[in-house]
Design a protein around this motif. Structure first.
Motif, PDB file in Angstrom:
ATOM      1  N   PHE A 117      -6.679  63.184 128.399  1.00  0.00           N
ATOM      2  CA  PHE A 117      -5.679  62.124 128.113  1.00  0.00           C
ATOM      3  C   PHE A 117      -5.992  61.381 126.986  1.00  0.00           C
ATOM      4  CE2 PHE A 117      -4.877  57.426 128.183  1.00  0.00           C
ATOM      5  CZ  PHE A 117      -3.433  57.580 128.616  1.00  0.00           C
ATOM      6  N   HIS A 118      -5.100  61.459 125.868  1.00  0.00           N
ATOM      7  CA  HIS A 118      -5.464  61.165 124.646  1.00  0.00           C
ATOM      8  C   HIS A 118      -4.593  59.675 124.661  1.00  0.00           C
ATOM      9  CE1 HIS A 118      -6.519  64.945 123.109  1.00  0.00           C
ATOM     10  NE2 HIS A 118      -5.765  65.605 123.861  1.00  0.00           N
ATOM     11  N   TYR A 119      -5.395  59.040 123.502  1.00  0.00           N
ATOM     12  CA  TYR A 119      -4.874  57.660 123.279  1.00  0.00           C
ATOM     13  C   TYR A 119      -4.097  57.862 122.141  1.00  0.00           C
ATOM     14  CZ  TYR A 119      -8.606  55.342 125.619  1.00  0.00           C
ATOM     15  OH  TYR A 119      -9.420  54.795 126.761  1.00  0.00           O
ATOM     16  N   VAL A 120      -2.751  57.181 122.474  1.00  0.00           N
ATOM     17  CA  VAL A 120      -1.554  57.307 121.259  1.00  0.00           C
ATOM     18  C   VAL A 120      -1.275  55.956 121.031  1.00  0.00           C
ATOM     19  CG1 VAL A 120       0.590  58.188 120.690  1.00  0.00           C
ATOM     20  CG2 VAL A 120      -0.873  59.787 121.870  1.00  0.00           C
ATOM     21  N   VAL A 171      12.212  58.526 121.522  1.00  0.00           N
ATOM     22  CA  VAL A 171      13.736  58.689 121.074  1.00  0.00           C
ATOM     23  C   VAL A 171      13.892  59.785 120.376  1.00  0.00           C
ATOM     24  CG1 VAL A 171      15.137  57.496 119.567  1.00  0.00           C
ATOM     25  CG2 VAL A 171      13.702  56.087 120.851  1.00  0.00           C
ATOM     26  N   MET A 172      13.050  60.026 119.311  1.00  0.00           N
ATOM     27  CA  MET A 172      13.473  61.260 118.389  1.00  0.00           C
ATOM     28  C   MET A 172      12.931  62.662 119.035  1.00  0.00           C
ATOM     29  SD  MET A 172      13.899  59.874 115.672  1.00  0.00           S
ATOM     30  CE  MET A 172      13.748  60.630 114.243  1.00  0.00           C
ATOM     31  N   GLY A 173      12.202  62.548 120.248  1.00  0.00           N
ATOM     32  CA  GLY A 173      11.819  63.827 120.901  1.00  0.00           C
ATOM     33  C   GLY A 173      10.977  64.609 120.278  1.00  0.00           C
ATOM     34  N   ASN A 174      10.052  64.140 119.209  1.00  0.00           N
ATOM     35  CA  ASN A 174       9.170  64.970 118.521  1.00  0.00           C
ATOM     36  C   ASN A 174       7.778  64.695 119.180  1.00  0.00           C
ATOM     37  OD1 ASN A 174       8.909  62.228 117.681  1.00  0.00           O
ATOM     38  ND2 ASN A 174       9.346  62.634 115.477  1.00  0.00           N
ATOM     39  N   TYR A 175       6.777  65.062 118.357  1.00  0.00           N
ATOM     40  CA  TYR A 175       5.478  64.934 118.736  1.00  0.00           C
ATOM     41  C   TYR A 175       4.782  63.656 118.434  1.00  0.00           C
ATOM     42  CZ  TYR A 175       5.229  70.074 119.888  1.00  0.00           C
ATOM     43  OH  TYR A 175       5.405  71.353 120.255  1.00  0.00           O
ATOM     44  N   VAL A 176       3.824  63.379 119.312  1.00  0.00           N
ATOM     45  CA  VAL A 176       3.170  62.129 119.071  1.00  0.00           C
ATOM     46  C   VAL A 176       1.702  62.908 118.599  1.00  0.00           C
ATOM     47  CG1 VAL A 176       4.206  60.556 120.636  1.00  0.00           C
ATOM     48  CG2 VAL A 176       2.298  62.306 121.603  1.00  0.00           C
ATOM     49  N   VAL A 177       1.159  61.945 117.707  1.00  0.00           N
ATOM     50  CA  VAL A 177      -0.220  62.014 117.144  1.00  0.00           C
ATOM     51  C   VAL A 177      -1.214  61.176 117.732  1.00  0.00           C
ATOM     52  CG1 VAL A 177      -1.553  62.394 115.243  1.00  0.00           C
ATOM     53  CG2 VAL A 177       0.702  62.775 115.012  1.00  0.00           C
ATOM     54  N   ALA A 178      -2.040  61.977 118.546  1.00  0.00           N
ATOM     55  CA  ALA A 178      -3.148  60.971 119.145  1.00  0.00           C
ATOM     56  C   ALA A 178      -4.250  60.472 118.154  1.00  0.00           C
ATOM     57  CB  ALA A 178      -3.954  61.725 120.265  1.00  0.00           C
ATOM     58  N   LEU A 179      -4.909  59.535 118.659  1.00  0.00           N
ATOM     59  CA  LEU A 179      -6.005  58.847 117.617  1.00  0.00           C
ATOM     60  C   LEU A 179      -6.803  60.070 117.059  1.00  0.00           C
ATOM     61  CD1 LEU A 179      -7.219  55.852 119.445  1.00  0.00           C
ATOM     62  CD2 LEU A 179      -5.485  55.973 117.512  1.00  0.00           C
ATOM     63  N   CYS A 180      -7.178  60.899 117.768  1.00  0.00           N
ATOM     64  CA  CYS A 180      -8.145  62.044 117.309  1.00  0.00           C
ATOM     65  C   CYS A 180      -7.457  63.127 116.536  1.00  0.00           C
ATOM     66  CB  CYS A 180      -8.774  62.863 118.704  1.00  0.00           C
ATOM     67  SG  CYS A 180      -7.361  63.766 119.660  1.00  0.00           S
ATOM     68  N   GLY A 181      -6.204  62.789 116.436  1.00  0.00           N
ATOM     69  CA  GLY A 181      -5.308  63.963 115.399  1.00  0.00           C
ATOM     70  C   GLY A 181      -4.574  65.082 116.302  1.00  0.00           C
ATOM     71  N   ASP A 201     -13.119  62.397 121.824  1.00  0.00           N
ATOM     72  CA  ASP A 201     -12.543  61.946 120.369  1.00  0.00           C
ATOM     73  C   ASP A 201     -11.793  60.518 120.292  1.00  0.00           C
ATOM     74  OD1 ASP A 201     -14.311  64.029 119.513  1.00  0.00           O
ATOM     75  OD2 ASP A 201     -12.647  65.291 119.294  1.00  0.00           O
ATOM     76  N   CYS A 202     -10.975  60.641 121.068  1.00  0.00           N
ATOM     77  CA  CYS A 202      -9.817  59.204 121.202  1.00  0.00           C
ATOM     78  C   CYS A 202     -10.663  58.256 121.587  1.00  0.00           C
ATOM     79  CB  CYS A 202      -8.936  59.678 122.076  1.00  0.00           C
ATOM     80  SG  CYS A 202      -7.498  60.630 121.471  1.00  0.00           S
ATOM     81  N   LYS A 203     -11.424  58.236 122.577  1.00  0.00           N
ATOM     82  CA  LYS A 203     -12.444  57.322 122.945  1.00  0.00           C
ATOM     83  C   LYS A 203     -13.196  56.657 121.917  1.00  0.00           C
ATOM     84  CE  LYS A 203     -14.935  56.019 127.361  1.00  0.00           C
ATOM     85  NZ  LYS A 203     -14.987  55.100 127.333  1.00  0.00           N
ATOM     86  N   LYS A 204     -13.852  57.465 121.255  1.00  0.00           N
ATOM     87  CA  LYS A 204     -14.903  57.118 120.086  1.00  0.00           C
ATOM     88  C   LYS A 204     -14.115  56.311 119.230  1.00  0.00           C
ATOM     89  CE  LYS A 204     -17.448  60.726 119.242  1.00  0.00           C
ATOM     90  NZ  LYS A 204     -17.837  62.094 118.515  1.00  0.00           N
ATOM     91  N   ILE A 205     -12.829  56.873 118.657  1.00  0.00           N
ATOM     92  CA  ILE A 205     -12.027  56.014 117.935  1.00  0.00           C
ATOM     93  C   ILE A 205     -11.482  54.710 118.190  1.00  0.00           C
ATOM     94  CG2 ILE A 205      -9.973  56.278 116.217  1.00  0.00           C
ATOM     95  CD1 ILE A 205     -10.714  59.470 116.362  1.00  0.00           C
ATOM     96  N   TYR A 206     -11.212  54.856 119.397  1.00  0.00           N
ATOM     97  CA  TYR A 206     -10.589  53.586 120.154  1.00  0.00           C
ATOM     98  C   TYR A 206     -11.894  52.411 120.136  1.00  0.00           C
ATOM     99  CZ  TYR A 206      -8.273  50.647 123.523  1.00  0.00           C
ATOM    100  OH  TYR A 206      -7.758  49.711 124.299  1.00  0.00           O
TER     101      TYR A 206
END
Ligand SMILES: [Zn+2]
Length: 81
Positions: free
Chosen positions: A30-33, A43-53, A71-76
């Protein structure tokens, strides 16, 4: 001269039962976004970038109960301070 032999083609045995029932389509973690990114991507239907990249389609998110991406958790955690 040899006559051409017409062999009956058998069914190709490609991924007949490669699927073991465990669909591997969604991310394991589960990534943080950022919320505004999710809304935009939805809306755009594109990709999301999580905190970890990590990038992934917004429509695909980890199953509930999946472990949080370390990685996301660390950054968060760093952002909270
Ligand atoms: Zn992540």
């Amino acid at each position: 001269m040899k006559a051409m032999s017409t062999k009956t083609l058998e069914k190709p045995d490609v991924d007949a039962d490669a699927d073991t029932g465990d669909d591997d389509d969604s991310p394991k973690f589960f990534h943080y976004v950022r919320k505004n990114k999710i809304a935009e991507s939805a809306v755009m239907g594109n990709y999301v970038v999580a905190l970890c990249g990590e990038t992934f389609p917004v429509t695909k998110s980890a199953k509930p109960g999946s472990p949080v991406c370390p990685d996301c958790k660390k950054i968060y955690d760093r952002m909270k301070k």
